[in-house]
Write an enzyme that holds these catalytic residues in place. Sequence first.
Site, mmCIF file in Angstrom:
data_model
loop_
_atom_site.group_PDB
_atom_site.id
_atom_site.type_symbol
_atom_site.label_atom_id
_atom_site.label_comp_id
_atom_site.label_asym_id
_atom_site.label_seq_id
_atom_site.Cartn_x
_atom_site.Cartn_y
_atom_site.Cartn_z
ATOM 1 N N GLY A 69 0.794 -1.182 -0.120
ATOM 2 C CA GLY A 69 0.040 -0.149 -0.015
ATOM 3 C C GLY A 69 0.868 1.302 0.105
ATOM 4 C CG ASP A 70 3.866 2.154 2.768
ATOM 5 O OD1 ASP A 70 3.310 1.399 3.610
ATOM 6 O OD2 ASP A 70 4.270 3.075 3.633
ATOM 7 N N PRO A 71 3.908 2.164 -1.527
ATOM 8 C CG PRO A 71 5.213 0.383 -2.807
ATOM 9 C CD PRO A 71 4.558 0.810 -1.347
#
Lengths: 413, 398
Positions: A173-175
Amino acid sequence: MTAPLDGVRVVDLTMVWAGPFGTRMLGDYGAEVIKVESPGQWDLLRALGQIPRTEERWWNKSAYFNHNNRDKYSFALDLGKAEGREVLLELCRQSDVLVENYRTDVMDNFGLSYEAVREANPDIIYVSMPGHGKSGPEKDYVAYGTNVEQLAGLVSLSGYEGGEPMKTGFSYGDPMAGTALVSAVCLALRKRRLEGHGSFVELAQRENLTAFVGEWMVDYSMNGIERQPTGNRHPHMAPHGCYPCAGYDNWVTVACQDDDEFAALAKVLEQPELSEDERFATAAGRKEHEQELDALIAAWTSQRGHYEAMHILQRARVTAGAVLTIPEVMSDPQLRYRGGWVEHSHPDAGTWEMEAPPWQLSRTPGHIRMHAPRFGEHNSYVLRDVLGLSEERIAELYSSGVTSDDPEKSLHQ
Amino acid sequence: MTYALDGIRVLEIGTFVSAPYCGKLFAGYGADVIKVEPPGGDIARAHGPFRNGEPHPETSALFLYLNTGKRSVELDLRTPAGLDAFYRMVEQADVVIENFQPRDAQALGVKYDRIREVNPHAVVVSITAYGQDGPYADYRTNNLTAFAMGGQMYITGTQEGGPLKNGGYQADYQGGLNAFSGAMLALTAAERDGEGQHVDISVQHCMAPLLESGIPVYSYLGRWMPFRRGNHMASFIGIYPCTDGHLGIHLMPRNWKPFLETIDRMDLYEDPRFKTQADRTVHNDELMAEFFAWAAGETKKDIYERAGRMRAPIAYVHTMADLLESPQLRERGFIQQITHPVAGEASYPGPPWWLGPDGWRPEPAPLLGADTEVVLTDVAGLDERQIAALREERMVSV
């Protein structure tokens, strides 16, 4: 050539991965990004670089930090102090965009809510990147990297056939939130051109990732069936899988999209008769007998290297891709051809290779223009050149600890 | 109400997932997106899952989801008149999105140089697995092989189970989102300079740098972890089965105490084996055994709510039913009902990010060719006779 975001100044209050990755790309494509770190609460990624604490200025040598923060300025400022808040608002008056990914209540507690910042600068684009969103019953729930994909529904669809739900290999989910940030900012800049004032943008990381499994939500709402993980298989195509190759832990993926491609595969396997075999002659037949097909393909791939198998299959026009490891993606001929990795130097960290900006824009390409900033490296630039503060006031900021040229070293020991 | 992309016209000649997702985002944020479909339609229409499991070109969930808010023109680019109509539409477009393999695009006549000649203002976005040139540019690909070549597959799954792809079409979605961000940068530059450009998206290039700290640490220090860690990065970052599903925990050092309070195991707080994150790493397997035993007695929604109140990072693996029932997503208006003339009503995810409460258009996907006549008249500027000829030609070629 002028970069797409030339002249756009971004106040970057993000830390760890999602936010910094996104603001780094704003920097790659021309924005002036000022990363604000508190002397007492600085970016955790500086501490996750596996650098021994005995090294001088170890906090400037983390490659994990340096990859995600190049093309930015570093400005040390304690937002928890009234004077720090005041300086930040002055910086916002000189800026176009503010990005933050604090826990939902933090900016409000600092007195730096959207309303407060808008009062200082009605043109500001204020982007929040919370896990759950700034509203709703779960807004204050704590969610880190791997939780996002669990909340987004993706994990329930991932896993081996008949197995339990499986996480991705990283904090996916971060990048994805960082990637989305670039378009969110461009959209808000265009909206500002149309409307003549700034706006609030909310990028809830779980919502952004839920969009990557949208078809399954539509499916469930129409049919009421919970789909189970299917490993590497495909609903219609067979073969469609990952096969062991010669050597240790080497693998190649192979897929056949139609009868012609399967006939080509059968020839590579030196069993051209398979494409006439009634079990395999049609897509439906291949799907039904896919386990038998898998055994035939694995018998062939296990005699060959994974790159070798891919190239042989591709020469026969069969869809195939080697499962690349971290060293292999860094040496891969295609990524090398594209200039995917570039040599880079940093005054404290030395010289190594990092990824090029991801998108090739023919007229206004992205560039690595600046090394990732050393902690507080641009204090003087921001205080004097951007804000034009008096020497007296600057001295006060230093003496009261609102700014500093060194981080509080005990934080991330 | 102003949409961010008011006044922008997009031509999408993409199929399946990556280009359509990019086009969907353009449409959602307010652009007029004209989807040019080949005779018979985008292959996503043939793909499913379908309403009631019955194949029908208008009820594929994959197509319905990825093409919300677009117009559909059915046009055979393999015919000279079809290709000519396409280039007439290019003249009126701000953005063109395509995801052909480079040599298929060449063969079809969809070429950047020609688009640029016709409309130098246009931003042309090409999405492929490997980019427009290079040794693998013409290699055949799909979501699975792109996932493998992007490095994400090697680190997914268990060591014994072998590399695993994630659910759905994750490499393709990554391509679509990256393309949208690249396109928005180019559109920003085009509106400033009056000049378009070619945005070349290689899914491999987008995916490979994202392996958490994997690339930086390997590139800088020469270290990497040559194995897959399944559902546990460590005992304290992983997934555990509970009575009615699976829980996910992700504990940073400062979460240790609130986590133990939440699960009512403060005895572990005093346990010398688990004092610091380093201790917990050393005694990983013992701690994991504790967590398995704990999770097995929990129900997912109860512990999630309790953890939320007590600020402990415990989530649960949401199924599609959980998403539709999610109080969080519902209260925020993220679950949107859209009614399609053939497929009927269904629930769709809303905007991936919010540009204000009304910044996104939840509209159904188009019927195949529903807008052919209107678009060929209004956008391509064809007259009735030309449209009739096209229709005839298409019938000949199909």
